[in-house]
Design a protein around this motif. Structure first.
Motif, short mmCIF file in Angstrom:
data_model
loop_
_atom_site.label_atom_id
_atom_site.label_comp_id
_atom_site.label_asym_id
_atom_site.label_seq_id
_atom_site.Cartn_x
_atom_site.Cartn_y
_atom_site.Cartn_z
N HIS A 52 -4.71 8.76 -12.94
CA HIS A 52 -4.58 10.22 -13.08
C HIS A 52 -4.48 10.85 -11.69
N ARG A 53 -3.54 11.77 -11.60
CA ARG A 53 -3.31 12.42 -10.30
C ARG A 53 -4.57 13.15 -9.80
N ALA A 54 -5.29 13.79 -10.72
CA ALA A 54 -6.50 14.53 -10.31
C ALA A 54 -7.54 13.59 -9.73
N LYS A 55 -7.58 12.35 -10.24
CA LYS A 55 -8.56 11.39 -9.74
C LYS A 55 -8.16 10.90 -8.34
N ALA A 56 -6.86 10.55 -8.19
CA ALA A 56 -6.39 10.10 -6.87
C ALA A 56 -6.64 11.21 -5.84
N HIS A 57 -6.35 12.45 -6.25
CA HIS A 57 -6.54 13.59 -5.33
C HIS A 57 -8.02 13.72 -4.94
N LEU A 58 -8.89 13.65 -5.95
CA LEU A 58 -10.33 13.84 -5.67
C LEU A 58 -10.86 12.76 -4.72
N PHE A 59 -10.47 11.50 -4.98
CA PHE A 59 -10.95 10.40 -4.13
C PHE A 59 -10.49 10.59 -2.68
N LEU A 60 -9.19 10.90 -2.53
CA LEU A 60 -8.65 11.05 -1.17
C LEU A 60 -9.27 12.26 -0.48
N SER A 61 -9.41 13.33 -1.24
CA SER A 61 -9.99 14.55 -0.67
C SER A 61 -11.43 14.29 -0.23
N ALA A 62 -12.18 13.58 -1.06
CA ALA A 62 -13.60 13.35 -0.75
C ALA A 62 -13.75 12.51 0.52
#
Ligand SMILES: Cc1cc2nc3c(=O)[nH]c(=O)nc-3n(C[C@H](O)[C@H](O)[C@H](O)COP(=O)(O)OP(=O)(O)OC[C@H]3O[C@@H](n4cnc5c(N)ncnc54)[C@H](O)[C@@H]3O)c2cc1C
Ligand code: SF4
Length: 503
Positions: A52-62
């Protein structure tokens, strides 16, 4: 009971602290003892399976936010594979990682491994508790009470606060009649910044270059990526939703995707929020007279009970547990509607709304996960390992440790009864009682045969018929099986479900 998992004098022999490699899942202050830090962002995390794009985004952002916060204290690498930075014999220490694969990786390379953190109880605590069970089932309720007794959380001396251990009975309200929403304020959402913009650009580029397969919407980031955002999310939950959390824990409304849930699983699993701190903050609200015990006990049970319990079961049941059980002989592949989160191609209102919410946010609340998605997959015999991995990839809070007990055990009964005593299957009547989905559906939860037959209701009977030889000795299934045998139209229902095209 050592409730932190920390050893007091970790390495008295070392004058100079080793660099500590901090993994995803360890990004908060509880994993940092002040020494030099190594952070590694590896593309391999995102390229193995569709995510999921939201998950990839959250991990990278964190991880990028953590690198920015730590500044000169952190060495930050952005690479294709962890092996490029972590060589065999590297002079690194690591807090025991949260997956079998990562634990093997750090041990194969000879890194110094510290006890795990991020839970209320330690692994030795659980092992000691399990060893006292004398071969009896490892029940959540027993574990939860032991943790409360040992930590003193919500206890008055040796008695549970309020005189009861369990407020589940008060916490099963259906949604208010006629309401489209619970009527609570919109949750506090994090504000995106330049790091999020950069993450979005990188994901776009990786997708264009064919490096990653991303599923779901690229909406605004909804979950905390820093410890400060996680604290703010906890404070917002306490202020606006905690009071309604207990009573409506199991309720579902099509127009209210968050209900009164805390939305804290992702920051907890990223290591941004300490679970014990979160529980103690919530309990303090009750002591100050600002939150009802039923909600506070419900939240406490989820964190120091369920969350710790499934973490410990992950290690206790062993690595092969995920793949070595298929008690109900479920071998169907996941349909495209699940794999691509294609809600528009689904007619069943409950399933469409749940998958649509997942497509938008990479998240669904517990009863949607268990009684809509899990129930559907169970009835249709989806392969439990594929389902386990789909949940990991499609949810912002999905981790390898959280899934086996929840999916292989509780939701799919693939383990034949190690985690849950019976399959979590139900017909449309349960969904009708606990939600407003059925009112707006082309199907009718009370009908099992014909054009408007509810796929959950008819599917429930077809499921029982299919798995009957495998569950007939389970005394908890005697009543449903007897009900199935009394159905005069069972054969027609089974035929209908076998050839059903519209769901
Ligand atoms: C099939 C299935 C899949 C699930 N997948 C995940 C997952 O990928 N990641 C995840 O953290 N939880 C998972 N859960 C547990 C639970 O559904 C989510 O933790 C919860 O919905 C997250 O939303 P929330 O933070 O608003 O939780 P709340 O409803 O506010 O609950 C508070 C907290 O309790 C903890 N919790 C509650 N139940 C569980 C549980 N069964 N297992 C572990 N922790 C629990 C979570 O940390 C959660 O944040 C799953 C449950 C099922 C049945
Ligand atoms: S009628 Fe059946 S399919 Fe439709 S919302 Fe209700 S339970 Fe779901």
């Amino acid at each position: 009971m050592d409730t932190t998992g920390r050893s007091a004098a970790e390495h008295p022999d070392e004058a100079v602290p080793r660099r500590r490699w901090i993994l995803t899942g360890q990004l908060g202050p509880a994993f940092d003892d002040g020494g030099p830090i190594l952070l590694i962002e590896s593309k391999s995390t995102f390229t193995k399976r569709p995510m999921h794009r939201a998950k990839a985004h959250l991990f990278l952002s964190a991880i990028r936010h953590r690198a920015a916060e730590l500044g000169d204290r952190a060495e930050f690498h952005q690479v294709d594979r962890y092996e490029e930075v972590v060589e065999v014999g590297a002079d690194l220490e690591v807090i025991d990682p949260p997956s079998w694969t990562a634990r093997r990786f750090v041990r194969e390379r000879g890194l110094r491994v510290l006890p795990s953190r991020g839970f209320v109880t330690s692994e030795p605590d659980f092992a000691a508790w399990a060893s006292t069970r004398d071969g009896k089932r490892l029940l959540l309720e027993d574990f939860y009470r032991t943790v409360r007794e040992r930590t003193g959380i919500l206890m008055r001396g040796d008695q549970p606060e309020g005189g009861r251990w369990n407020y589940d009975h008060d916490n099963r309200n259906p949604p208010p009649k006629g309401a489209a929403r619970l009527g609570l304020p919109e949750p506090l959402w994090p504000e995106e910044d330049d790091i999020d913009a950069e993450v979005r650009e990188d994901l776009d580029r990786w997708q264009r270059d064919g490096l990653v397969q991303l599923v779901g919407d690229d909406g605004p980031r909804r979950f905390a990526a820093t410890a400060a955002e996680a604290e703010a999310a906890l404070a917002d939950f306490i202020e606006t939703r905690l009071g309604d959390f207990g009573p409506f824990e199991d309720a579902m409304l099509g127009g209210d995707w968050t209900m009164a849930h805390s939305l804290l699983s992702a920051p907890l699993n990223l290591g941004l929020l300490d679970p014990r701190d979160a529980v103690e903050t919530v309990v303090a609200e009750h002591h100050a007279g600002r939150a009802p015990l039923s909600s506070v006990e419900g939240f406490t049970r989820q964190i120091i009970g369920w969350r710790d319990y499934v973490w410990h079961l992950y290690w206790h049941l062993g690595e092969p547990y995920r793949t070595s059980h298929n008690a109900l002989a479920a071998h169907e592949p996941l349909p495209r509607q699940f794999r691509e989160l294609d809600a528009a191609a689904i007619q069943s209102n409950c399933l469409r709304e749940t998958i649509d919410g997942m497509r938008r946010h990479g998240w669904a609340h517990h009863i949607q996960r268990l009684m809509v998605l899990g129930n559907w997959a169970l009835q249709h015999g989806y392969d439990p390992v594929a389902l386990n991995d789909w949940f990991i990839d499609m949810f912002v809070d999905g981790t390898p440790w959280v899934m086996p007990a929840n999916v292989i055990g509780m939701s799919q009964h693939a383990d034949g009864g190690i985690v849950a005593t019976k399959p979590y299957a139900s017909g449309g009547a349960y969904i009708d009682k606990m939600s407003d989905y059925c009112g707006g559906c082309v199907f009718n939860p009370r009908v099992r045969l014909g054009e408007d037959a509810c796929p959950f209701t008819a599917g429930y009977w077809a499921f029982l018929d299919r798995v009957e030889p495998r569950i007939r000795h389970n005394t908890r299934m005697a009543q449903p099986l007897a009900g199935m045998r009394r159905l005069s139209d069972l054969g027609a229902v089974i035929d209908q479900e076998r050839t059903r095209e519209q769901w």
